[in-house]
Motif scaffolding. Sequence first.
Motif, short mmCIF file in Angstrom:
data_model
loop_
_atom_site.label_atom_id
_atom_site.label_comp_id
_atom_site.label_asym_id
_atom_site.label_seq_id
_atom_site.Cartn_x
_atom_site.Cartn_y
_atom_site.Cartn_z
N PRO A 204 0.74 -1.09 0.03
CA PRO A 204 0.08 -0.01 0.08
C PRO A 204 0.85 1.24 -0.10
O PRO A 204 1.99 1.33 0.50
N ALA A 205 0.48 2.38 -0.93
CA ALA A 205 1.25 3.60 -1.05
C ALA A 205 1.56 4.14 0.73
O ALA A 205 0.79 4.22 1.25
N TYR A 206 2.72 4.65 0.85
CA TYR A 206 3.03 5.20 1.68
C TYR A 206 3.13 6.73 1.92
O TYR A 206 2.28 7.04 2.86
N PRO A 207 3.52 7.58 1.13
CA PRO A 207 3.49 8.98 1.16
C PRO A 207 1.98 9.57 1.14
O PRO A 207 1.44 9.37 0.51
N GLY A 208 1.84 10.29 2.29
CA GLY A 208 0.67 10.78 2.46
C GLY A 208 -0.46 10.06 3.21
O GLY A 208 -1.61 10.58 3.47
N TYR A 210 0.74 7.50 5.62
CA TYR A 210 1.19 6.86 6.98
C TYR A 210 2.17 8.11 7.54
O TYR A 210 3.35 8.03 7.31
N PRO A 211 1.70 8.91 8.34
CA PRO A 211 0.24 9.14 8.81
C PRO A 211 -0.79 9.44 7.67
O PRO A 211 -0.31 9.87 6.73
N ALA A 212 -2.13 9.62 8.06
CA ALA A 212 -3.06 9.82 7.12
C ALA A 212 -3.10 11.37 6.95
O ALA A 212 -4.12 11.90 7.51
N ILE A 213 -2.25 11.80 6.34
CA ILE A 213 -2.49 13.45 5.88
C ILE A 213 -3.16 13.64 4.52
O ILE A 213 -4.03 14.57 4.79
N SER A 216 -7.18 8.53 4.36
CA SER A 216 -7.19 7.44 5.26
C SER A 216 -6.86 6.33 4.55
O SER A 216 -7.36 5.95 3.46
N PRO A 217 -5.93 5.35 5.10
CA PRO A 217 -5.37 4.33 4.65
C PRO A 217 -6.01 3.03 4.67
O PRO A 217 -7.10 3.09 5.69
N MET A 218 -6.10 2.36 3.98
CA MET A 218 -6.64 0.75 4.34
C MET A 218 -6.15 0.40 5.65
O MET A 218 -5.13 0.71 6.33
#
Length: 344
Positions: A204-208, A210-213, A216-218
């Motif tokens: 899953p894509a990281y930049p932006g 983790y954290p959820a800037i 929201s991530p999966m």
Amino acid sequence: MADGVEELSGGDAVPEDADGVVLCKGQQDVGLPLSPNSFRQILRVKTTVPKGRSASLGDVFLRVYGENSTLPKSYRLRDAKGMLSDAALDRAKPTVVYAHGYVELSSDESVMAVVRAYQGRGDFNIVVVDWANLGFGNYLAVALDLKPIGIETGKALSMLLKEGLSPKGLHLVGHSMGAHLLGFTARSLADRGHPVPRLTGLDPAYPGFYPAILASPMSVHDADFVDVIHTDGGGYGAPSRAGHADFWPNEGRAKQPGCISATIPLTYEDFCSHWRSWAFWAESVAGGQFLSRRCEDYDTFLRGQCGEEPSALMGIDASSNLRGNFYLRTAARAPFALGERGAE
């Protein structure tokens, strides 16, 4: 050669001694880490919309592949009901919904390798979410578009489930940004009374995220079972746990075995580790046995201190009962799966 998969020897013959014994090649020949495709992804970032497409939700497609088809039947989200009369869709079969990543096309090897693997099995409906029309250009803008795309995709799938598509076998699989898009899709489906049985994230894509800037991530809240394969953790991919079961082949970080050690950022070669996630997934669908072990960390795994843990499959046949971090080794080139040896 598949996208992101680099030959260790660069295609040269493997050296042998006078008796025909294969000699170990210590390292790759020195050369520029470039190829004719090197700047493809960079050019796509500078392209606002792929040729022939429009930057609107109305131009997002669900593409349905039959067992033997090379060209899919395509349906806009608002016309998804037409899929129910498509001969390629069997309501009794489980359905995999696959979403590609940022600046990718549905015709790229990152998608077609997965499609071909499922076609070889013949036991799944294959649906690809083609959101390339909103997946090119500025990374920040694309990330902000994921939620509405995911919600509308969820609405379309919800209608199909209400009309008889089997909800029990629904499996959402997303690569990179596509994993987060399908996280929104899973939430949309749950809001409509269709909790998702399984969601798989392929690096899953990281930049932006983790954290959820940016969005929201999966997460583990998106499906009954959420599994994640990390191959470029802390680079292009998520740096930490994101599912119920997180798999970390070769520590889950760059550079994955067989990928060029020195690369130019954002080039085709630089994505090699990130793209290994879908290559591993496709191979597992085709029957590859990626065995792993739950362990505290990769160093502990390499020291053989987790041998008391039972081996666990990474990939399509991962058990929904798995919880924790799982580690394994792979080969440097396809076939990547090492079976039991990968868990030693």
